[in-house]
Design an enzyme around this catalytic site. Structure first.
Site, mmCIF file in Angstrom:
data_model
loop_
_atom_site.group_PDB
_atom_site.id
_atom_site.type_symbol
_atom_site.label_atom_id
_atom_site.label_comp_id
_atom_site.label_asym_id
_atom_site.label_seq_id
_atom_site.Cartn_x
_atom_site.Cartn_y
_atom_site.Cartn_z
ATOM 1 N N CYS A 100 0.854 -1.188 0.000
ATOM 2 C CA CYS A 100 0.000 0.000 0.000
ATOM 3 C C CYS A 100 0.887 1.234 0.000
ATOM 4 O O CYS A 100 1.894 1.280 0.717
ATOM 5 C CB CYS A 100 -0.884 -0.014 1.244
ATOM 6 S SG CYS A 100 -1.991 1.392 1.369
ATOM 7 N N HIS A 142 -9.072 -4.157 -1.335
ATOM 8 C CA HIS A 142 -8.063 -3.332 -0.663
ATOM 9 C C HIS A 142 -8.442 -1.846 -0.750
ATOM 10 O O HIS A 142 -8.425 -1.138 0.258
ATOM 11 C CB HIS A 142 -6.690 -3.589 -1.312
ATOM 12 C CG HIS A 142 -5.594 -2.710 -0.789
ATOM 13 N ND1 HIS A 142 -4.514 -3.213 -0.099
ATOM 14 C CD2 HIS A 142 -5.410 -1.362 -0.850
ATOM 15 C CE1 HIS A 142 -3.723 -2.197 0.259
ATOM 16 N NE2 HIS A 142 -4.240 -1.070 -0.203
ATOM 17 N N GLU A 143 -8.785 -1.397 -1.955
ATOM 18 C CA GLU A 143 -9.097 0.031 -2.130
ATOM 19 C C GLU A 143 -10.358 0.418 -1.367
ATOM 20 O O GLU A 143 -10.420 1.491 -0.754
ATOM 21 C CB GLU A 143 -9.222 0.387 -3.608
ATOM 22 C CG GLU A 143 -7.948 0.213 -4.424
ATOM 23 C CD GLU A 143 -6.716 0.833 -3.788
ATOM 24 O OE1 GLU A 143 -6.847 1.859 -3.090
ATOM 25 O OE2 GLU A 143 -5.620 0.290 -3.962
ATOM 26 N N HIS A 146 -10.009 1.127 2.292
ATOM 27 C CA HIS A 146 -9.567 2.484 2.641
ATOM 28 C C HIS A 146 -10.754 3.393 2.951
ATOM 29 O O HIS A 146 -10.647 4.307 3.772
ATOM 30 C CB HIS A 146 -8.764 3.110 1.494
ATOM 31 C CG HIS A 146 -7.333 2.673 1.423
ATOM 32 N ND1 HIS A 146 -6.416 2.976 2.396
ATOM 33 C CD2 HIS A 146 -6.655 1.974 0.484
ATOM 34 C CE1 HIS A 146 -5.227 2.477 2.060
ATOM 35 N NE2 HIS A 146 -5.346 1.860 0.895
HETATM 36 NI NI NI Z 1 -3.690 0.966 -0.069
#
Ligand code: NI
Length: 173
Positions: A100, A142-143, A146
């Site tokens: 990341c 993953h995104e 966030h």
């Molecule tokens: Ni990330």
């Protein structure tokens, strides 16, 4: 067009849930997306969330033809995804290595759903609805994490599988 500073783990802004976008096809939204694209390109990443440049809106971008960071990964279409909703399609998970831009220099082994459906819309409010698996599904999860204030190290189950990229994978950065 501006390359923005990417917030790093420890910054409380990365832990804040992002708000939905309510106005589409605006100059403001276009400018945010352009900044995100420039920033992601400059960093050499495969995805970026608006919260990583300090904007608390539900906007992520991802995708690549090929990635020096993930040389074995299949192509993921370049996508702007707003107000996303992810639905796992079954119980199957798989472990995979993630990095990341907000956690530079490190990789960790993270369990993710293998098959997902994701929905949302693009910058003009046009719907996006895809069913994907593998690395594509991983990148989206993953995104979108966030946007909930979740960074991948929070999902590592075995912290012995967390380390510096150049030590774990000599030759990768
Ligand atoms: Ni990330």
């Amino acid at each position: 067009m501006t390359v923005q500073t990417i917030l790093r783990m420890g910054d409380p802004r990365l832990l804040q849930p992002a708000l939905p976008v309510t106005a589409f096809a605006t100059g403001e939204l276009q400018a945010l997306i352009k900044d995100m694209q420039d920033t992601m390109q400059a960093a050499g990443g495969v995805g970026l969330a608006a919260v990583q440049i300090g904007v608390g809106l539900q906007v992520v971008i991802f995708g690549f033809e090929s990635s020096a960071r993930y040389p074995d990964a299949d192509t993921v279409p370049e996508t702007i995804l707003i107000n996303p909703l992810i639905t796992p399609l079954d119980e199957e998970t798989e472990d995979g290595w993630e990095g990341c831009q907000s956690v530079p220099g490190l990789r960790g082994l993270v369990p993710r759903s293998r098959h997902i459906r994701y929905q949302g819309c693009d910058e003009n409010g046009q719907p996006i609805d895809r069913t994907v698996s593998g690395f594509h599904a991983r990148v989206v999860q993953h995104e979108c994490d966030h946007l909930q204030g979740v960074l991948y190290p929070m999902r590592i189950r075995d912290l012995s599988r967390f380390g510096f990229t150049d030590v774990l994978f000599p030759g990768l950065e």
